[in-house]
Design an enzyme around this catalytic site. Structure first.
Site, PDB file in Angstrom:
ATOM      1  N   ASP A  43       0.849  -1.101  -0.057  1.00 45.30           N
ATOM      2  CA  ASP A  43       0.044   0.112  -0.015  1.00 45.30           C
ATOM      3  C   ASP A  43       1.011   1.216  -0.079  1.00 45.30           C
ATOM      4  OD1 ASP A  43      -2.391   1.440   0.066  1.00 45.30           O
ATOM      5  OD2 ASP A  43      -2.527   1.459   2.252  1.00 45.30           O
ATOM      6  N   HIS A  85       2.246   3.511  -8.923  1.00 46.35           N
ATOM      7  CA  HIS A  85       1.782   2.148  -9.336  1.00 46.35           C
ATOM      8  C   HIS A  85       2.992   1.479 -10.026  1.00 46.35           C
ATOM      9  CE1 HIS A  85      -1.961   2.228  -7.641  1.00 46.35           C
ATOM     10  NE2 HIS A  85      -2.516   3.078  -8.426  1.00 46.35           N
ATOM     11  N   LEU A 123      11.099 -19.976  -5.151  1.00 49.78           N
ATOM     12  CA  LEU A 123      10.153 -19.621  -4.190  1.00 49.78           C
ATOM     13  C   LEU A 123       8.719 -19.890  -4.741  1.00 49.78           C
ATOM     14  CD1 LEU A 123       9.824 -17.107  -1.970  1.00 49.78           C
ATOM     15  CD2 LEU A 123       9.732 -15.446  -4.061  1.00 49.78           C
TER      16      LEU A 123
HETATM   17  C1  IPE Z   1      -5.289  -2.770   0.047  1.00 44.82           C
HETATM   18  O1  IPE Z   1      -4.947  -1.372  -0.288  1.00 44.82           O
HETATM   19  C2  IPE Z   1      -5.481  -3.539  -1.279  1.00 44.82           C
HETATM   20  C3  IPE Z   1      -4.148  -3.590  -1.926  1.00 44.82           C
HETATM   21  C4  IPE Z   1      -2.883  -2.998  -1.580  1.00 44.82           C
HETATM   22  C5  IPE Z   1      -4.017  -4.194  -3.309  1.00 44.82           C
HETATM   23  P1  IPE Z   1      -6.281  -0.147  -0.140  1.00 44.82           P
HETATM   24  O2  IPE Z   1      -5.369   1.114  -0.588  1.00 44.82           O
HETATM   25  O3  IPE Z   1      -7.501  -0.599  -1.132  1.00 44.82           O
HETATM   26  O4  IPE Z   1      -6.953  -0.587   1.312  1.00 44.82           O
HETATM   27  P2  IPE Z   1      -7.812   0.778   1.955  1.00 44.82           P
HETATM   28  O5  IPE Z   1      -8.994   1.071   0.916  1.00 44.82           O
HETATM   29  O6  IPE Z   1      -6.794   1.934   2.237  1.00 44.82           O
HETATM   30  O7  IPE Z   1      -8.337  -0.155   3.220  1.00 44.82           O
HETATM   31  C1  IPE Z   2      -1.630   0.145  -3.285  1.00 45.82           C
HETATM   32  O1  IPE Z   2      -1.446   1.542  -3.393  1.00 45.82           O
HETATM   33  C2  IPE Z   2      -1.955  -0.350  -4.721  1.00 45.82           C
HETATM   34  C3  IPE Z   2      -3.440  -0.923  -4.953  1.00 45.82           C
HETATM   35  C4  IPE Z   2      -4.359  -0.731  -4.038  1.00 45.82           C
HETATM   36  C5  IPE Z   2      -3.695  -1.061  -6.398  1.00 45.82           C
HETATM   37  P1  IPE Z   2      -2.679   2.712  -3.283  1.00 45.82           P
HETATM   38  O2  IPE Z   2      -2.932   3.071  -4.685  1.00 45.82           O
HETATM   39  O3  IPE Z   2      -3.877   2.234  -2.398  1.00 45.82           O
HETATM   40  O4  IPE Z   2      -1.757   3.842  -2.691  1.00 45.82           O
HETATM   41  P2  IPE Z   2      -2.491   4.936  -1.647  1.00 45.82           P
HETATM   42  O5  IPE Z   2      -2.929   4.118  -0.430  1.00 45.82           O
HETATM   43  O6  IPE Z   2      -3.713   5.626  -2.334  1.00 45.82           O
HETATM   44  O7  IPE Z   2      -1.486   5.828  -1.364  1.00 45.82           O
HETATM   45 MG    MG Z   3      -4.149   2.589  -0.477  1.00 45.67          MG
END
Ligand code: IPE
Ligand code: IPE
Ligand code: MG
Length: 252
Positions: free
Chosen positions: A23, A40, A134
């Site tokens: 995240d 990303h 792995l």
């Molecule tokens: C969790 O991250 C999902 C992934 C890393 C794929 P999110 O950014 O979607 O989670 P929330 O919405 O902050 O809980």
């Molecule tokens: C995690 O990073 C990747 C996915 C959920 C696809 P985020 O896109 O949720 O990044 P933040 O949380 O907005 O910084």
């Molecule tokens: Mg996120």
């Protein structure tokens, strides 16, 4: 990729299975006044690194949360750029993963993905299926609740066909219908990006995982941060409901 630095069969201070909620990509990009998509893209480098470090430290299973059931609700452009990025990353990384003996598997509602991505996924699973290094699992369009509901449906079908008794439903038969079967449960869950929540990841399988959270954003995840998580794990006594004395008696 180098060989594990220890014998995983005898060293319980190293988690056999590490799961990661990757995240913080969007905030990493926001901090740089860039579009979320560049966060990303930057995150792919951290995926590569975590695969290398996991294999080097002797982790046997690495499971990465790439896209949740709920992430479909994001703006259309972000969803489609993520899907394109998954295709591109697979195209770029597959040969190297295969050379490094990595066995790839995908979990989630994969039928919801576009045909191009589904094709790349089945090709990469097929190509790496006999690799013995792995075990890398990527969760896409995955939700822990969805997984539990699908497993319940499979068990209900077996009961209605007569091949399973209601009282035959137990931990093992339930877990056997989940997406991660037959892999062992994660020992260590890492979440980057500062939030301390599970966000519908492997709800069943994380029952006894050690949880480690860091404010580091996913594109900045590096070897030192991974080692910090592994050191945290190495210092834990896992009791699974027993007392500390019982565990020590078994260890002696
Ligand atoms: C969790 O991250 C999902 C992934 C890393 C794929 P999110 O950014 O979607 O989670 P929330 O919405 O902050 O809980
Ligand atoms: C995690 O990073 C990747 C996915 C959920 C696809 P985020 O896109 O949720 O990044 P933040 O949380 O907005 O910084
Ligand atoms: Mg996120």
């Amino acid at each position: 990729m180098s060989e594990p630095s220890h014998d995983p069969a005898t060293d319980s201070s190293v988690p056999r299975h590490v799961a990661i909620i990757m995240d913080g990509n969007g905030r990493w990009a926001n901090n740089r006044k860039k579009p979320r998509h560049s966060g990303h893209r930057a995150g792919v480098k951290s995926v590569r690194l975590s695969v290398e470090v996991a294999a080097q430290r002797g982790v046997e299973f690495l499971t990465l949360f790439a896209f949740s059931s709920e992430n479909w609700a994001r703006p259309k452009e972000e969803v489609s750029s993520l899907m394109n990025l998954f295709v591109e990353a697979l195209r770029r990384e597959l040969d190297e993963l295969h050379r490094n003996n990595v066995r790839l598997k995908f979990i989630g509602a994969l039928h919801d993905l576009n045909a191009g991505l589904r094709e790349k996924i089945s090709h990469s699973e097929h190509k790496t299926q006999t690799n013995t290094g792995l075990n890398l699992t990527v969760a896409i369009s995955y939700g822990g609740r969805w997984d539990i509901i699908e497993a319940s449906k499979a068990l209900a079908r077996r009961v209605s066909e007569g091949s399973l008794q209601v009282d035959g439903i137990d931990d093992a038969s339930f877990a056997g219908e989940l997406q991660m079967s037959p892999m062992p449960d994660p020992d260590l869950l890492i979440r980057t990006g500062g939030e301390q929540r599970i966000s519908n990841f492997l709800l069943w399988n994380l029952a006894y995982a050690e949880l480690w959270f860091t404010d580091v954003l996913w594109p900045e995840f590096d070897e030192a941060v991974f080692d910090e998580a592994l050191n945290f794990y190495a210092g834990k006594q896992r009791r699974f409901g027993h007392t500390g004395d019982q565990i020590e008696a078994v260890e002696c």
